[in-house]
Every structure is written in structure tokens, then in C-alpha cells.
Motif scaffolding. Structure first.
Motif, mmCIF file in Angstrom:
data_model
loop_
_atom_site.group_PDB
_atom_site.id
_atom_site.type_symbol
_atom_site.label_atom_id
_atom_site.label_comp_id
_atom_site.label_asym_id
_atom_site.label_seq_id
_atom_site.Cartn_x
_atom_site.Cartn_y
_atom_site.Cartn_z
ATOM 1 N N VAL A 18 0.839 -1.204 0.000
ATOM 2 C CA VAL A 18 0.000 0.000 0.000
ATOM 3 C C VAL A 18 0.872 1.251 0.000
ATOM 4 O O VAL A 18 0.626 2.197 -0.766
ATOM 5 C CB VAL A 18 -0.966 0.002 1.208
ATOM 6 N N GLN A 19 1.895 1.261 0.820
ATOM 7 C CA GLN A 19 2.787 2.425 0.874
ATOM 8 C C GLN A 19 3.495 2.628 -0.469
ATOM 9 O O GLN A 19 3.659 3.764 -0.915
ATOM 10 C CB GLN A 19 3.800 2.277 2.004
ATOM 11 N N ALA A 20 3.901 1.538 -1.100
ATOM 12 C CA ALA A 20 4.575 1.637 -2.395
ATOM 13 C C ALA A 20 3.631 2.184 -3.464
ATOM 14 O O ALA A 20 4.023 3.022 -4.280
ATOM 15 C CB ALA A 20 5.128 0.277 -2.809
ATOM 16 N N VAL A 21 2.379 1.715 -3.470
ATOM 17 C CA VAL A 21 1.392 2.219 -4.437
ATOM 18 C C VAL A 21 1.170 3.712 -4.221
ATOM 19 O O VAL A 21 1.185 4.498 -5.180
ATOM 20 C CB VAL A 21 0.055 1.444 -4.332
ATOM 21 N N HIS A 42 3.892 -5.683 -13.798
ATOM 22 C CA HIS A 42 5.326 -5.909 -13.564
ATOM 23 C C HIS A 42 5.599 -6.817 -12.365
ATOM 24 O O HIS A 42 6.743 -6.932 -11.926
ATOM 25 C CB HIS A 42 6.040 -4.561 -13.392
ATOM 26 N N GLN A 43 4.553 -7.430 -11.842
ATOM 27 C CA GLN A 43 4.647 -8.383 -10.726
ATOM 28 C C GLN A 43 5.343 -7.789 -9.495
ATOM 29 O O GLN A 43 6.076 -8.474 -8.786
ATOM 30 C CB GLN A 43 5.338 -9.668 -11.179
ATOM 31 N N VAL A 44 5.093 -6.524 -9.249
ATOM 32 C CA VAL A 44 5.707 -5.845 -8.109
ATOM 33 C C VAL A 44 5.222 -6.451 -6.792
ATOM 34 O O VAL A 44 6.022 -6.691 -5.883
ATOM 35 C CB VAL A 44 5.432 -4.325 -8.147
ATOM 36 N N LYS A 47 6.962 -9.660 -6.057
ATOM 37 C CA LYS A 47 8.372 -9.448 -5.706
ATOM 38 C C LYS A 47 8.505 -8.864 -4.302
ATOM 39 O O LYS A 47 9.463 -9.177 -3.600
ATOM 40 C CB LYS A 47 9.045 -8.586 -6.767
ATOM 41 N N ILE A 48 7.557 -8.029 -3.905
ATOM 42 C CA ILE A 48 7.558 -7.531 -2.526
ATOM 43 C C ILE A 48 7.344 -8.694 -1.564
ATOM 44 O O ILE A 48 8.017 -8.787 -0.534
ATOM 45 C CB ILE A 48 6.483 -6.437 -2.330
ATOM 46 N N LEU A 49 6.440 -9.597 -1.893
ATOM 47 C CA LEU A 49 6.197 -10.774 -1.052
ATOM 48 C C LEU A 49 7.456 -11.628 -0.930
ATOM 49 O O LEU A 49 7.848 -12.015 0.172
ATOM 50 C CB LEU A 49 5.040 -11.598 -1.615
ATOM 51 N N ILE A 50 8.103 -11.874 -2.044
ATOM 52 C CA ILE A 50 9.315 -12.708 -2.044
ATOM 53 C C ILE A 50 10.435 -12.063 -1.226
ATOM 54 O O ILE A 50 11.158 -12.739 -0.498
ATOM 55 C CB ILE A 50 9.788 -12.977 -3.492
ATOM 56 N N GLN A 51 10.563 -10.747 -1.322
ATOM 57 C CA GLN A 51 11.661 -10.030 -0.657
ATOM 58 C C GLN A 51 11.241 -9.363 0.651
ATOM 59 O O GLN A 51 11.965 -8.532 1.181
ATOM 60 C CB GLN A 51 12.212 -8.964 -1.611
ATOM 61 N N GLU A 69 13.086 0.248 -9.512
ATOM 62 C CA GLU A 69 13.995 -0.570 -10.305
ATOM 63 C C GLU A 69 13.266 -1.737 -10.969
ATOM 64 O O GLU A 69 13.557 -2.065 -12.116
ATOM 65 C CB GLU A 69 15.142 -1.085 -9.432
ATOM 66 N N ILE A 70 12.333 -2.356 -10.263
ATOM 67 C CA ILE A 70 11.553 -3.451 -10.838
ATOM 68 C C ILE A 70 10.832 -2.965 -12.093
ATOM 69 O O ILE A 70 10.902 -3.592 -13.156
ATOM 70 C CB ILE A 70 10.503 -3.985 -9.835
ATOM 71 N N ILE A 71 10.150 -1.853 -11.970
ATOM 72 C CA ILE A 71 9.358 -1.344 -13.091
ATOM 73 C C ILE A 71 10.266 -0.894 -14.232
ATOM 74 O O ILE A 71 10.013 -1.197 -15.399
ATOM 75 C CB ILE A 71 8.420 -0.218 -12.624
#
Length: 88
Positions: A18-21, A42-44, A47-51, A69-71
Motif C-alpha cells: 500500500v505504501q509503495a502504491v 510488472h509483478q511488483v 516481488k515484494i512478497l518474495i523479498q 527498479e523493478i518497473i
């Protein structure tokens, strides 16, 4: 106990997402709905879940930089950044 840890991880990931959005929407003058669609593309969120363990230890600015960087990397691979599209 395991259920509590799972709930805590889910909560952390949701808060980071939510904060990233909100950050990305404000920085790039986009609606949160458009950012949500972009993050899905972009599956952000995945990737947040994984990291999440690493991201949870960073300050928010570094987390936002990770999202940028992901995007950027995915957009370059897909050729979807406007400045990299061919003009006729």
C-alpha cells in the motif's frame, strides 16, 4: 503460533504494498488504480512478497527505490518506457 507469523508476514507485505502504491502514484502523478495495474503488470506485489524479509529491514526510501527498479527493468525489457519507444 505459525498462523500468527503468517498473519504478521501478510500484514507486513500488505503495508509495504500500500505504501509503495501511494508513493509511486504521488511521485509519478498517476491514480492509485493505474499504479495498481502497473504493479500487477510488472509483478511488483509478488516481488515484494518474495523479498519481504529484506525489505522490512530497509527504510522506506530503499523499498521505493526497489519498486522503481523493478518497473524500470521490466519496462526496458518490454520496450514500454516512452522514452525508449521508436518514433516514426
Amino acid at each position: 503460533m505459525e498462523a500468527m507469523m503468517s498473519m504478521s508476514i501478510q500484514s507486513d507485505v500488505e503495508i509495504l504494498s500500500v505504501q509503495a502504491v501511494e508513493y509511486y502514484a504521488q511521485k509519478h502523478h498517476l491514480s492509485e488504480g493505474d499504479v495498481f495495474d502497473l504493479f500487477c503488470k510488472h509483478q511488483v506485489f509478488e516481488k515484494i512478497l518474495i523479498q519481504h524479509e529484506t525489505l522490512h529491514q530497509l527504510d522506506m526510501e530503499e523499498t521505493f527505490q526497489y519498486v522503481e527498479e523493478i518497473i524500470k527493468e521490466n519496462a526496458l525489457e518490454l520496450g514500454t518506457l516512452p522514452r525508449f519507444q521508436h518514433r516514426i
